[in-house]
Structure formats: C-alpha cells, structure tokens
Design a protein around this motif. Structure first.
Motif, PDB file in Angstrom:
ATOM      1  N   THR A 141       0.828  -1.204   0.000  1.00 44.37           N
ATOM      2  CA  THR A 141       0.000   0.000   0.000  1.00 44.37           C
ATOM      3  C   THR A 141       0.865   1.258   0.000  1.00 44.37           C
ATOM      4  O   THR A 141       2.006   1.248   0.456  1.00 44.37           O
ATOM      5  N   PRO A 142       0.317   2.385  -0.488  1.00 41.39           N
ATOM      6  CA  PRO A 142       1.058   3.654  -0.438  1.00 41.39           C
ATOM      7  C   PRO A 142       1.069   4.225   0.978  1.00 41.39           C
ATOM      8  O   PRO A 142       0.258   3.823   1.822  1.00 41.39           O
ATOM      9  N   PRO A 143       1.956   5.173   1.265  1.00 47.55           N
ATOM     10  CA  PRO A 143       2.080   5.714   2.626  1.00 47.55           C
ATOM     11  C   PRO A 143       0.808   6.359   3.156  1.00 47.55           C
ATOM     12  O   PRO A 143       0.598   6.403   4.380  1.00 47.55           O
ATOM     13  N   GLU A 144      -0.047   6.880   2.283  1.00 50.16           N
ATOM     14  CA  GLU A 144      -1.245   7.558   2.771  1.00 50.16           C
ATOM     15  C   GLU A 144      -2.293   6.599   3.335  1.00 50.16           C
ATOM     16  O   GLU A 144      -3.241   7.037   4.011  1.00 50.16           O
ATOM     17  N   VAL A 145      -2.174   5.309   3.061  1.00 53.94           N
ATOM     18  CA  VAL A 145      -3.081   4.339   3.666  1.00 53.94           C
ATOM     19  C   VAL A 145      -2.687   4.150   5.128  1.00 53.94           C
ATOM     20  O   VAL A 145      -1.535   3.836   5.422  1.00 53.94           O
ATOM     21  N   PRO A 146      -3.594   4.345   6.070  1.00 58.77           N
ATOM     22  CA  PRO A 146      -3.216   4.253   7.485  1.00 58.77           C
ATOM     23  C   PRO A 146      -2.916   2.810   7.908  1.00 58.77           C
ATOM     24  O   PRO A 146      -3.656   1.884   7.578  1.00 58.77           O
ATOM     25  N   PHE A 147      -1.811   2.654   8.604  1.00 53.72           N
ATOM     26  CA  PHE A 147      -1.436   1.420   9.290  1.00 53.72           C
ATOM     27  C   PHE A 147      -1.037   0.272   8.355  1.00 53.72           C
ATOM     28  O   PHE A 147       0.064  -0.259   8.466  1.00 53.72           O
ATOM     29  N   LEU A 148      -1.932  -0.151   7.478  1.00 55.12           N
ATOM     30  CA  LEU A 148      -1.699  -1.351   6.675  1.00 55.12           C
ATOM     31  C   LEU A 148      -0.632  -1.091   5.614  1.00 55.12           C
ATOM     32  O   LEU A 148      -0.744  -0.160   4.815  1.00 55.12           O
ATOM     33  N   ARG A 149       0.414  -1.958   5.581  1.00 54.26           N
ATOM     34  CA  ARG A 149       1.506  -1.781   4.636  1.00 54.26           C
ATOM     35  C   ARG A 149       1.583  -2.891   3.594  1.00 54.26           C
ATOM     36  O   ARG A 149       1.924  -2.651   2.450  1.00 54.26           O
ATOM     37  N   HIS A 150       1.316  -4.133   3.979  1.00 52.71           N
ATOM     38  CA  HIS A 150       1.408  -5.253   3.050  1.00 52.71           C
ATOM     39  C   HIS A 150       0.274  -6.241   3.334  1.00 52.71           C
ATOM     40  O   HIS A 150      -0.059  -6.506   4.498  1.00 52.71           O
ATOM     41  N   VAL A 151      -0.286  -6.791   2.266  1.00 55.58           N
ATOM     42  CA  VAL A 151      -1.274  -7.870   2.351  1.00 55.58           C
ATOM     43  C   VAL A 151      -0.849  -8.958   1.372  1.00 55.58           C
ATOM     44  O   VAL A 151      -0.440  -8.661   0.248  1.00 55.58           O
ATOM     45  N   LEU A 152      -0.944 -10.200   1.803  1.00 57.50           N
ATOM     46  CA  LEU A 152      -0.535 -11.326   0.946  1.00 57.50           C
ATOM     47  C   LEU A 152      -1.516 -12.478   1.100  1.00 57.50           C
ATOM     48  O   LEU A 152      -2.009 -12.757   2.201  1.00 57.50           O
ATOM     49  N   ILE A 153      -1.791 -13.135  -0.013  1.00 61.40           N
ATOM     50  CA  ILE A 153      -2.594 -14.356   0.004  1.00 61.40           C
ATOM     51  C   ILE A 153      -1.944 -15.367  -0.923  1.00 61.40           C
ATOM     52  O   ILE A 153      -1.505 -15.020  -2.029  1.00 61.40           O
ATOM     53  N   GLU A 154      -1.832 -16.612  -0.466  1.00 59.69           N
ATOM     54  CA  GLU A 154      -1.196 -17.680  -1.244  1.00 59.69           C
ATOM     55  C   GLU A 154      -2.055 -18.942  -1.218  1.00 59.69           C
ATOM     56  O   GLU A 154      -2.759 -19.208  -0.247  1.00 59.69           O
ATOM     57  N   LYS A 155      -1.963 -19.682  -2.307  1.00 61.41           N
ATOM     58  CA  LYS A 155      -2.596 -20.988  -2.418  1.00 61.41           C
ATOM     59  C   LYS A 155      -1.531 -22.001  -2.817  1.00 61.41           C
ATOM     60  O   LYS A 155      -0.825 -21.805  -3.808  1.00 61.41           O
ATOM     61  N   VAL A 156      -1.385 -23.062  -2.038  1.00 59.70           N
ATOM     62  CA  VAL A 156      -0.406 -24.104  -2.323  1.00 59.70           C
ATOM     63  C   VAL A 156      -1.156 -25.386  -2.673  1.00 59.70           C
ATOM     64  O   VAL A 156      -2.016 -25.838  -1.913  1.00 59.70           O
ATOM     65  N   ILE A 157      -0.820 -25.974  -3.839  1.00 60.41           N
ATOM     66  CA  ILE A 157      -1.461 -27.210  -4.289  1.00 60.41           C
ATOM     67  C   ILE A 157      -0.375 -28.206  -4.680  1.00 60.41           C
ATOM     68  O   ILE A 157       0.485 -27.894  -5.518  1.00 60.41           O
ATOM     69  N   THR A 158      -0.393 -29.405  -4.100  1.00 62.01           N
ATOM     70  CA  THR A 158       0.591 -30.436  -4.467  1.00 62.01           C
ATOM     71  C   THR A 158      -0.063 -31.811  -4.575  1.00 62.01           C
ATOM     72  O   THR A 158       0.553 -32.825  -4.266  1.00 62.01           O
ATOM     73  N   THR A 159      -1.308 -31.854  -5.007  1.00 68.70           N
ATOM     74  CA  THR A 159      -2.067 -33.111  -4.989  1.00 68.70           C
ATOM     75  C   THR A 159      -1.947 -33.930  -6.264  1.00 68.70           C
ATOM     76  O   THR A 159      -2.175 -35.141  -6.246  1.00 68.70           O
ATOM     77  N   ASP A 160      -1.624 -33.325  -7.400  1.00 74.24           N
ATOM     78  CA  ASP A 160      -1.587 -34.068  -8.658  1.00 74.24           C
ATOM     79  C   ASP A 160      -0.399 -35.032  -8.710  1.00 74.24           C
ATOM     80  O   ASP A 160      -0.555 -36.229  -8.928  1.00 74.24           O
ATOM     81  N   GLN A 161       0.808 -34.468  -8.584  1.00 81.72           N
ATOM     82  CA  GLN A 161       2.038 -35.260  -8.546  1.00 81.72           C
ATOM     83  C   GLN A 161       2.179 -36.214  -9.737  1.00 81.72           C
ATOM     84  O   GLN A 161       2.609 -37.360  -9.604  1.00 81.72           O
ATOM     85  N   SER A 162       1.759 -35.762 -10.905  1.00 80.89           N
ATOM     86  CA  SER A 162       1.828 -36.496 -12.176  1.00 80.89           C
ATOM     87  C   SER A 162       0.874 -37.674 -12.258  1.00 80.89           C
ATOM     88  O   SER A 162       1.020 -38.557 -13.111  1.00 80.89           O
ATOM     89  N   GLY A 163      -0.104 -37.706 -11.386  1.00 80.80           N
ATOM     90  CA  GLY A 163      -1.164 -38.696 -11.503  1.00 80.80           C
ATOM     91  C   GLY A 163      -0.751 -40.102 -11.097  1.00 80.80           C
ATOM     92  O   GLY A 163       0.253 -40.315 -10.429  1.00 80.80           O
ATOM     93  N   PRO A 164      -1.556 -41.100 -11.519  1.00 79.15           N
ATOM     94  CA  PRO A 164      -1.305 -42.493 -11.118  1.00 79.15           C
ATOM     95  C   PRO A 164       0.068 -42.990 -11.552  1.00 79.15           C
ATOM     96  O   PRO A 164       0.621 -42.560 -12.560  1.00 79.15           O
ATOM     97  N   ILE A 165       0.611 -43.901 -10.796  1.00 78.76           N
ATOM     98  CA  ILE A 165       1.912 -44.499 -11.094  1.00 78.76           C
ATOM     99  C   ILE A 165       1.799 -45.433 -12.293  1.00 78.76           C
ATOM    100  O   ILE A 165       0.826 -46.170 -12.437  1.00 78.76           O
ATOM    101  N   GLU A 166       2.801 -45.384 -13.167  1.00 82.52           N
ATOM    102  CA  GLU A 166       2.856 -46.266 -14.319  1.00 82.52           C
ATOM    103  C   GLU A 166       4.029 -47.229 -14.190  1.00 82.52           C
ATOM    104  O   GLU A 166       5.002 -46.954 -13.495  1.00 82.52           O
ATOM    105  N   GLU A 167       3.937 -48.366 -14.857  1.00 83.86           N
ATOM    106  CA  GLU A 167       4.983 -49.394 -14.789  1.00 83.86           C
ATOM    107  C   GLU A 167       5.821 -49.396 -16.059  1.00 83.86           C
ATOM    108  O   GLU A 167       5.322 -49.090 -17.149  1.00 83.86           O
ATOM    109  N   ILE A 168       7.099 -49.746 -15.918  1.00 83.94           N
ATOM    110  CA  ILE A 168       7.939 -50.054 -17.067  1.00 83.94           C
ATOM    111  C   ILE A 168       8.590 -51.413 -16.819  1.00 83.94           C
ATOM    112  O   ILE A 168       8.682 -51.872 -15.676  1.00 83.94           O
TER     113      ILE A 168
END
Length: 479
Positions: free
Chosen positions: A302-329
């Motif tokens: 935020t710019p200095p004229e905004v009172p108090f609040l200086r930074h806001v952050l939001i994150e989403k972490v996803i690690t569920t796919d992992q290249s899908g089902p295991i395949e055999e060779i």
C-alpha cells in the motif's frame, strides 16, 4: 575502535580499508505446548527446536565489509552462532552462518554457510518458496551469482530487459543414508519492463546427486567427475556408478520450479502476482505432467497515505496431482518397476531423507516429515493450503499476522501422515486431515534494543491443539 581495525586490515593487505563492522546480540525465550506452533518454528533457518516446551536461545552475529581498489571490489565476511537451552538445561551450541564473499558490481562469489532463499516471494509474509525457503539451516555451499536484476545496457532494449541468475554446489550432511551427497542448484530469470511495471519468468533447477550407498542389496558409488556433474546439470542419465533404475530416468533427485510473475502499480498500490510451478523429475520438468501443482500468490503493497496497513498477501499451495497415477515399465531382466507418476514431492527412493537438511524440509514448511538423522522421512506432501498474511505499522510498532489452513491427503511416499488402506482410498479427496495455524508478532524499539513478542497456536485433526509464545530482545550496533 574502527580506526584501529581499519589500520590493522590496511597493514595486512596494503590496499584495503574497513567500510563497516556490524555486531548483533539477541536472546529468544519460547514457551509452548509439546508441539511448537508452525509459525513459531518454521522459516527461521532451523534455529527453533520443534519438540521442546521451554527453550531459550542466545545468538550473536558479527559482519564486516572491506573494500579494495577504491571500492571497486568488496569483501564481506559474516559469522553467527547460538547457544540454546531446553527445559533440561542441556546447552546446544550451533553455528548459524559462516561465509566470505567477494563482490564486483552485481557479480558475487561466496562460500560457506549462508542464508538464502530461491524463488520470488515476499518473504516477511509468505508461507515459503517451493524451491529453497528459509526453513532449514544453511548447508555448506559455494556460489556464483548476480546479486540483483541486471538491466541490459544495449540501447535497443531501452532499459526494459533485465536478467539475473546464479549457480551453486553444496554438500548435504554426512551419513545421509547415502554418503557424500552433493547439491546442484542453478537459476536464471528474465524480466521485461520497468522495476514498477513488469513481467518475469525463470527456472530454478535443483538436484541431489552423487554418493555411495546401496539400493535393493546392490551397491553403487557415483563419483564427482565432470561428466557426472554435467549430466546432473542437464538432468540427464548415464552417469558413472549409477543404479540400474537411473538408466531410465535422470540420474539423481531432480526438482525445482518454473517461477512466473508480474508486478503493476495502480494509484501507488504495488500489486505482485506470482506462480511457482513445482516439478519433481524430468517428466514434470519438460512437459508439466503434474497439472497446476505449485504456489500461487498475490501481494499488495500500500502507499504511505493508507493508514497502518503496509502489506497484504494471500497464497494458495497445491501439491495433490504429482503427475497422476503411477505407471509401470519393464526392466531389461523382465521385472516390472514403478517409475512414472506418483512423483511424491521432496521424497526420493534413493536419497531416503529426501529434500531436507538436518531434519528440516528445504522447501515449503507446509510439507513435513518425521524422524531424525537417517530415519527422517517425508510423510506429508500431498496438500492444499490457503495462507494469508498482513503487515501493519503503527508509529514505530510493526505488527505481523499470519493464518494458514491446510488439507493433508495420503502421500505417495513410503510413509504417510494420513492413513489409507487401499489405492482408491489414497486417491479419495474426502480422505484428508486438516490443520489451522495462526500467528501474531509485535516488534518495537526500546532505546538501543528491539523487542519482539510473538504468540501462535492452532488445531490439528491428528495431533490436537498447539500453542506457544516467544519473547526476543535484540541489540545491534554498527561501527
């Protein structure tokens, strides 16, 4: 004092003079439940114990900068260490950093134990980079890098093209199930636009490689040779001394991120959006076979004229796919093995302690493990997490707040924090265990000292409630 030190260095070198000498001392005291809250212990370079209800740490740091040839070349050296005490009052002496660095312009070479993260995030509020965060203690490394963005000087670029990058070689801890394991890290970024309005893209490639050990009763010994190092550099196979299975994949444990982002300024509000696409093994590196797994983030300054609040952050972490089902060779001896799919992030079949150092995950601390030493295993790497942070300033008081909600699903690795009995149950997205983590930190100056008070807590569907508080008093001076 400064003149005496400058004279001493000048007598030693004949061409050097001291620019600055910085000394810092602090004491941190922590009281918590048996499980220390996530944001009291995570992303602190492994300086806080994870399973101690009462602990105190006295830390000291010294750094000096010396310049040569009228300031063209700078030499920096830093060392820091700590003495920790638990409720049993057993002292634990550790070295936090010890390195030396030579810098010419933006080019720097350094070696030793130094703190560094890889991946573009807003560190004061972020959950942590997917590549290398601030979660684990520094490992010994040598590094050659650009310390910041370098704007290409060519007239036709009009100052709108900048690059940065670097390369490292490091050493994992001894007796890491496989002995003599090395770190290979490199990164390269391209930025288009100005510092305030731009897009950027980069690749961070990491690898555990080399070592001497055994796999399924067969010994292997991968020596340090230029050929083996080059095959690691290009994520190739066919290295000297490797195991049979490595012939069908890149030799070593390869992982990293495609790091993409943008920054724009609207009415003095700086908005940064980023996406770290995580990959594990060569298949997900080349063709993004693991969906959108990674870290999504949005940061607003935020710019200095905004009172108090200086930074806001939001994150989403996803690690569920992992290249899908295991395949055999099918191997040359007609046996079947699993090799593709089921990437099982940060875990590796050969380097069983995985993407960790001294029992701490090197990447995001939202992925966790259990055990210690050779028994450390990643057991929680399929997650969905929402992370929110805010930074406020009220006069000289700084307030930092974090909140994280994490869903944990059964892992593909040999151990899993979330239990399952069948393959279908492993893939069932209704089978998850959740945790909620909150944090509040308030810091302010008090004369020559800085005071930091912290409280944190949360609830875990597996381990129950956790809570903790911390008080840190620090003093820093510069000569």
């Amino acid at each position: 004092m400064k003149k005496l030190i400058s004279l001493f260095l000048a007598l030693c070198s004949g061409i050097a003079f001291l620019n600055a000498l910085e000394i810092e001392i602090q004491n941190q005291s922590i009281a918590s439940s048996e499980i220390v809250p996530l944001w009291i212990e995570a992303n602190r370079y492994g300086s806080v114990l994870m399973d101690t209800t009462l602990q105190s740490h006295v830390r000291s740091r010294i750094r000096w900068d010396t310049s040569f040839f009228n300031g063209a070349l700078r030499w920096s050296t830093e060392g820091s260490g700590s003495v920790g005490f638990s409720e049993a009052f057993n002292p634990l002496v550790t070295m936090d950093t010890l390195y030396t660095a030579f810098q010419y312009g933006l080019w720097e070479f350094r070696g030793g134990w130094f703190q560094e993260t890889l991946g573009e995030v807003f560190e004061p509020l972020s959950s942590g980079s997917m590549a290398i965060s601030s979660n684990a203690r520094p490992m010994p490394r040598i590094e050659f890098r650009l310390t910041d963005w370098y704007t290409l000087p060519w007239s036709w670029t009009e100052g709108l093209i900048a690059i940065k990058g670097g390369i490292q070689h490091g050493w994992f801890e001894p007796n890491n199930y496989v002995d003599n394991v090395w770190l290979h890290a490199k990164w390269a970024y391209l930025r288009l636009g100005t510092e305030q309005q731009h897009i950027f893209g980069g690749l961070v490639h990491l690898a555990q490689w080399g070592g001497k050990g055994s796999w399924e009763g067969k010994d292997f010994d991968i020596p340090f040779t230029f050929h083996n190092w080059w095959q690691t550099f290009v994520a190739g196979g066919g290295v000297e001394g490797q195991t049979e299975i490595e012939k069908y994949n890149a030799s070593g444990n390869h992982l990293g991120i495609w790091d993409l982002g943008t920054k724009i300024t609207i009415s003095d509000f700086e908005l940064s959006a980023y996406y770290q696409h995580f990959f594990e093994d060569k298949a997900s590196l080349d063709i993004w076979s693991n969906g959108l797994d990674g870290l999504f983030g949005l940061h607003v300054k935020t710019p200095p004229e905004v009172p108090f609040l200086r930074h806001v952050l939001i994150e989403k972490v996803i690690t569920t796919d992992q290249s899908g089902p295991i395949e055999e060779i099918i191997m040359s001896d007609s046996t079947k093995i699993n090799i593709y799919g089921g990437d099982s992030y940060y875990f590796n079949y050969l380097y069983k302690t995985g993407w960790s150092y001294l029992g701490r995950i090197l990447g995001t601390p939202l992925i966790t493990g259990t055990g210690s030493g050779e028994d450390f295993r990643v057991n929680n790497n399929r997650i969905e997490a929402l992370h929110i942070g805010g930074l406020m300033e009220v006069g000289t008081v700084t307030i930092r707040a974090l909140y994280t909600y994490t869903k944990r699903f059964p892992a593909y690795s040999e151990q899993s924090l979330v239990s399952y009995t069948t393959w279908a149950e492993k893939l069932d997205y209704r089978n998850h265990k959740d945790r909620w983590d909150g944090y509040l930190g308030i810091s302010f100056p008090l004369g020559p000292f800085t005071i930091l008070g912290e409280v944190a807590g949360g609830y875990d569907q597996i381990f129950g409630w956790n809570w903790g508080s911390s008080m840190t008093v620090g003093y820093r001076t510069t000569f």
